[in-house]
Design a protein around this motif. Structure first.
Motif, short mmCIF file in Angstrom:
data_model
loop_
_atom_site.label_atom_id
_atom_site.label_comp_id
_atom_site.label_asym_id
_atom_site.label_seq_id
_atom_site.Cartn_x
_atom_site.Cartn_y
_atom_site.Cartn_z
N VAL A 41 -0.45 -17.63 40.80
CA VAL A 41 -1.73 -16.95 40.83
C VAL A 41 -1.97 -16.30 39.47
CG1 VAL A 41 -2.94 -14.97 41.86
CG2 VAL A 41 -1.66 -16.53 43.31
N VAL A 42 -3.20 -16.40 38.98
CA VAL A 42 -3.61 -15.68 37.77
C VAL A 42 -4.83 -14.86 38.12
CG1 VAL A 42 -4.45 -15.88 35.39
CG2 VAL A 42 -2.69 -17.46 36.23
N MET A 43 -4.77 -13.57 37.78
CA MET A 43 -5.87 -12.65 38.05
C MET A 43 -6.27 -11.92 36.78
SD MET A 43 -4.67 -11.03 41.65
CE MET A 43 -4.58 -12.05 43.11
N ARG A 44 -7.54 -11.57 36.71
CA ARG A 44 -8.05 -10.79 35.59
C ARG A 44 -8.49 -9.43 36.10
NH1 ARG A 44 -12.20 -12.93 31.02
NH2 ARG A 44 -12.16 -11.08 29.69
N LEU A 45 -8.02 -8.38 35.43
CA LEU A 45 -8.43 -7.01 35.74
C LEU A 45 -9.30 -6.51 34.60
CD1 LEU A 45 -8.24 -4.47 37.52
CD2 LEU A 45 -6.21 -3.83 36.18
N PRO A 46 -10.62 -6.45 34.80
CA PRO A 46 -11.52 -5.97 33.74
C PRO A 46 -11.30 -4.47 33.48
CG PRO A 46 -12.74 -7.16 35.43
CD PRO A 46 -11.36 -6.91 35.97
N TYR A 47 -11.28 -4.12 32.20
CA TYR A 47 -11.12 -2.70 31.87
C TYR A 47 -12.39 -1.93 32.23
CZ TYR A 47 -10.62 1.77 29.79
OH TYR A 47 -10.58 3.12 29.64
N ARG A 48 -12.19 -0.79 32.91
CA ARG A 48 -13.28 0.16 33.20
C ARG A 48 -12.69 1.55 33.10
NH1 ARG A 48 -14.31 -1.67 38.66
NH2 ARG A 48 -14.73 0.51 39.04
N SER A 49 -13.47 2.49 32.62
CA SER A 49 -12.97 3.86 32.46
C SER A 49 -12.55 4.47 33.80
CB SER A 49 -14.01 4.73 31.77
OG SER A 49 -15.18 4.81 32.56
N GLU A 50 -13.15 4.03 34.91
CA GLU A 50 -12.78 4.57 36.23
C GLU A 50 -11.35 4.20 36.63
OE1 GLU A 50 -17.20 3.72 36.28
OE2 GLU A 50 -15.42 2.59 35.71
N LEU A 51 -10.76 3.24 35.93
CA LEU A 51 -9.40 2.79 36.23
C LEU A 51 -8.40 3.27 35.18
CD1 LEU A 51 -10.28 -0.91 37.19
CD2 LEU A 51 -10.03 1.06 38.73
N SER A 52 -8.83 4.21 34.35
CA SER A 52 -7.99 4.60 33.21
C SER A 52 -7.24 5.91 33.46
CB SER A 52 -8.85 4.75 31.96
OG SER A 52 -9.71 5.86 32.08
N ALA A 53 -6.18 6.07 32.68
CA ALA A 53 -5.43 7.32 32.63
C ALA A 53 -5.87 8.11 31.39
CB ALA A 53 -3.94 7.04 32.56
N HIS A 54 -6.11 7.39 30.32
CA HIS A 54 -6.56 7.93 29.04
C HIS A 54 -7.60 6.96 28.50
CE1 HIS A 54 -3.08 10.56 29.28
NE2 HIS A 54 -2.34 9.48 29.49
N ASP A 55 -8.41 7.39 27.58
CA ASP A 55 -9.46 6.54 27.05
C ASP A 55 -8.88 5.19 26.58
OD1 ASP A 55 -12.06 5.85 26.30
OD2 ASP A 55 -11.73 6.55 24.24
N GLY A 56 -9.34 4.13 27.20
CA GLY A 56 -8.93 2.79 26.80
C GLY A 56 -7.65 2.28 27.42
N ILE A 57 -6.98 3.09 28.24
CA ILE A 57 -5.67 2.72 28.79
C ILE A 57 -5.72 2.74 30.32
CG2 ILE A 57 -3.20 3.31 28.86
CD1 ILE A 57 -4.27 2.69 26.03
N PHE A 58 -5.31 1.64 30.96
CA PHE A 58 -5.26 1.59 32.41
C PHE A 58 -4.27 2.61 32.96
CE2 PHE A 58 -7.02 -2.72 32.03
CZ PHE A 58 -7.94 -2.70 33.06
N HIS A 59 -4.60 3.20 34.08
CA HIS A 59 -3.68 4.08 34.80
C HIS A 59 -2.51 3.24 35.30
CE1 HIS A 59 -2.09 6.58 38.02
NE2 HIS A 59 -2.76 7.60 37.49
N GLY A 60 -1.30 3.76 35.19
CA GLY A 60 -0.11 3.03 35.61
C GLY A 60 -0.14 2.66 37.09
N GLY A 61 -0.75 3.49 37.91
CA GLY A 61 -0.85 3.18 39.34
C GLY A 61 -1.74 1.98 39.59
N VAL A 62 -2.76 1.83 38.78
CA VAL A 62 -3.64 0.66 38.90
C VAL A 62 -2.86 -0.60 38.52
CG1 VAL A 62 -5.70 -0.47 37.97
CG2 VAL A 62 -5.76 1.97 38.52
N VAL A 63 -2.09 -0.51 37.46
CA VAL A 63 -1.26 -1.65 37.02
C VAL A 63 -0.27 -2.01 38.13
CG1 VAL A 63 0.50 -2.39 35.36
CG2 VAL A 63 -1.55 -1.18 34.56
#
Length: 160
Positions: A41-63
């Motif tokens: 399986v290959v999935m794409r997770l689009p970056y959005r600020s609502e999913l971030s921990a810091h500006d531009g960085i995904f929250h580890g829980g989302v990952v």
């Protein structure tokens, strides 16, 4: 293709669609399924600020949630649905390696081992454009019984 094979393929396609749109978190996150077959399986997770921990960085829980989702999907994409369809995660291990600021992420999942009821998947997550390794993880899932609302597939292929 025999009736049994057709039913297996229909069930796989149902789960592919469910993973993308039927799971509330996946739909909220905008998770896109780009590949869903026996190879993985290959999935794409689009970056959005609502999913971030810091500006531009995904929250580890989302990952971590996407690692669980992708590894489980890799198991389901090649699963024999005569053995059931109700999946439960029983173990999740995540390793964080780096970040890919502002980038979408690509999760690549494979099924490592299929057991009688316990199956194992693995995921590597990369920056979509940079191919930078961001995280990895392993998941163990149990598939026992039928998911509510789905009819079992018998050995003969007949739903019943």
């Amino acid at each position: 293709m025999s009736t049994a094979e057709e039913q297996q393929e229909q069930r796989r396609q149902w789960f592919r669609e469910h993973w993308q749109r039927g799971v509330a978190f996946n739909a909220f996150a905008g998770l896109e399924v780009h590949q869903w077959d026996e190879q993985g399986v290959v999935m794409r997770l689009p970056y959005r600020s609502e999913l971030s921990a810091h500006d531009g960085i995904f929250h580890g829980g989302v990952v971590a949630a996407v690692i669980d989702t992708c590894a489980s999907g890799a198991v389901m994409a090649g699963h024999d649905y005569r053995k059931g369809s109700r999946l439960t995660t029983i173990s999740l291990s995540v390793q964080y390696f780096s970040v890919a600021p502002g980038e979408d992420l690509r999760a690549v999942g494979t099924c490592l081992r299929r057991g009688k009821s316990v199956h194992y998947g693995e995921v590597r997550m990369y920056g979509w454009d940079s191919d930078k390794l961001v995280a990895g993880g392993q998941v163990a899932v149990s598939i026992v019984g039928e998911r509510p609302g789905l009819e079992p597939i018998s050995d003969s292929g007949a739903v019943g």
